[in-house]
Scaffold this active site. Structure first.
Site, short mmCIF file in Angstrom:
data_model
loop_
_atom_site.label_atom_id
_atom_site.label_comp_id
_atom_site.label_asym_id
_atom_site.label_seq_id
_atom_site.Cartn_x
_atom_site.Cartn_y
_atom_site.Cartn_z
N TYR A 3 1.08 -1.64 8.10
CA TYR A 3 0.75 -1.71 6.61
C TYR A 3 2.13 -1.17 5.83
O TYR A 3 2.60 -0.41 6.07
CB TYR A 3 -0.39 -0.54 6.10
CG TYR A 3 -0.39 -0.54 4.82
CD1 TYR A 3 -1.56 -1.03 4.26
CD2 TYR A 3 0.20 0.31 4.03
CE1 TYR A 3 -1.70 -1.04 2.69
CE2 TYR A 3 -0.15 0.63 2.61
CZ TYR A 3 -1.09 -0.41 2.03
OH TYR A 3 -1.48 0.00 0.68
N GLU B 78 1.71 -5.03 -2.02
CA GLU B 78 1.18 -4.83 -0.86
C GLU B 78 0.97 -5.77 0.30
O GLU B 78 0.82 -6.84 -0.06
CB GLU B 78 -0.31 -4.19 -0.98
CG GLU B 78 -0.90 -3.70 -0.02
CD GLU B 78 -2.54 -3.39 0.02
OE1 GLU B 78 -2.80 -2.00 -0.21
OE2 GLU B 78 -3.28 -4.06 -0.19
#
Ligand code: GDP
Ligand code: MN
Length: 387
Positions: A109, A197
């Protein structure tokens, strides 16, 4: 403003952040063409909506032949995709991204966001990337690495290396992180993003770092200097009433309750929502008609609130400063002539020309409930919707 994954990946490509090969498709035929051009299977077919959690909701699927591409594309296009981010009503899928399927070794992530408490930019990363990142953040926050960048100094090579070291990725990948993170930071900074993101950022079996997913949000107040980004706006993905309100420069946000609100000034709007909640009610919207609103803006605001079928009563709470009470009253009367008002309306106003405003409302013959003050208004409206 939000954009689609395929658009975010266009920007990644422009900043030379590696993405899978692929292209957007609006029909089954187009999906087949993209799959053929990729030249190998599996391909991944991904629903394009402004919400995450698509994988778990059935909006991301693999296809191993042209037949399967047809079948999956047909299934996803037009489906109402429900994820934990769409709400129970879901979102209709109008386009899909068709990409090469990659061999994943690890899902990481990575995100970049402004951190208001330190007035810095924070890079967040985790070894536990993929579809359960929310759970990781809630239950094991120590697995989320944070590295802060002072926007005055900008990103330095050690920031990227620190992220990579703490992700335990080994020397070959540290080099790739050292290249990719500064590029993402530049994208974030140059385009006034409020979020960049990648989840998952994958390490492939042949040790390449690739952005498998992409999400970018932009600061609306800076969009005037990014005309190219405005072209990415997709009105199908926005609340139709919010789109309508934005045409008239009204600050309107739809909420879950049933009490419609028309207020002038953001501070008064927040306070009004607070007193409604305190009186046991639930606001259906936030609407700030603005300090200098005209009768026309009031009329449009009122019409927009009334066209939300969840609204069971409307509270008008105005402090007449720049927007005088008589102007407000005229707007309300005009709106009543144009739309049928089927719900009770409570009004509280104070300030410049309040007597004149009250007279206009009284003589209009409209069925309005007049409140003495803000507390009285909140109590009246909350008890009306409870009946
Ligand atoms: P989201 O659920 O809306 O965040 O959609 P993602 O783009 O993150 O996709 C969800 C999941 O699908 C990923 O976490 C991967 O596990 C899987 N996935 C997506 N693309 C590929 C691919 O090319 N190969 C493989 N094996 N899995 C993929
Ligand atoms: Mn994702």
């Amino acid at each position: 403003m939000k954009i689609h994954e395929y658009q975010a990946k266009e920007l990644f490509d422009r900043f030379e952040v590696p993405i899978p090969r692929g292209s957007v498709a609006f029909s089954v035929d187009e999906a087949v063409k993209v799959a053929e051009s990729l030249g190998k299977f599996p391909v991944v077919i991904k629903a394009q909506i402004h919400a995450g959690g698509r994988g778990k909701g059935g909006g991301v699927k693999l296809a191993n032949s042209i037949e399967e591409v047809k079948q999956v594309a047909d299934e996803i296009l037009g489906m109402t995709l429900v994820t934990h981010q769409t709400g129970p009503e879901g979102k209709v899928v109008r386009k899909i991204l068709v990409e090469e399927g990659l061999d994943i070794d690890k899902e990481l992530y990575l995100s970049i966001i402004p951190d208001r408490s330190t007035a810095k930019v924070v890079i967040m990363a985790s070894e536990a990337g993929g579809m359960d990142i929310e759970e990781v953040a809630a239950k094991t926050p120590e697995k989320i690495i944070k590295v802060w960048v002072d926007p005055g100094f900008g990103i330095q090579p050690y920031h990227a290396r620190e992220v990579a070291f703490r992700l335990n990725v080994g020397p070959e990948l540290v080099k790739q992180f050292a290249v990719i993170i500064p590029r993402l930071y530049r994208l974030f900074f140059d385009y006034d993003c409020s979020l960049v993101e990648i989840n998952p950022l994958i390490i492939t079996k042949d040790k390449k770092l690739i952005a498998l997913d992409a999400k970018i949000n932009f600061d609306d107040n800076a969009l005037y200097r990014h005309k190219d980004i405005l072209e990415y706006r997709d009105l199908d993905e926005e609340d139709p009433l919010e789109v309508e309100a934005s045409k008239y420069n009204l600050n309107y946000i739809r909420l879950d309750g049933n009490i419609g609100n028309m207020v002038n000034g953001a501070g008064l709007a927040m306070a009004t929502m607070d007193v409604i909640k305190r009186a046991g009610g639930e606001p259906a919207n936030f609407l700030d008609v603005g300090g200098g609103a005209s009768a026309e803006m009031v009329e449009n605001g009122f019409r927009i609130i009334l066209s939300d079928e969840k609204v069971k009563a409307v509270l008008i709470n105005i402090f007449g400063g720049i927007l005088r009470c008589d102007v407000l009253a005229k707007g309300v009367v005009e709106a009543n002539k144009k739309v049928e008002v089927k719900v009770p309306v409570v009004i509280r106003m104070e300030g410049t020309n309040v007597e004149e405003g009250r007279r206009i409302l009284q003589e209009s013959g409209l069925n309005l409930i007049v409140a003495r003050d803000i507390k009285d208004a909140a109590e009246k409206i909350s008890s009306i919707v409870k009946e």
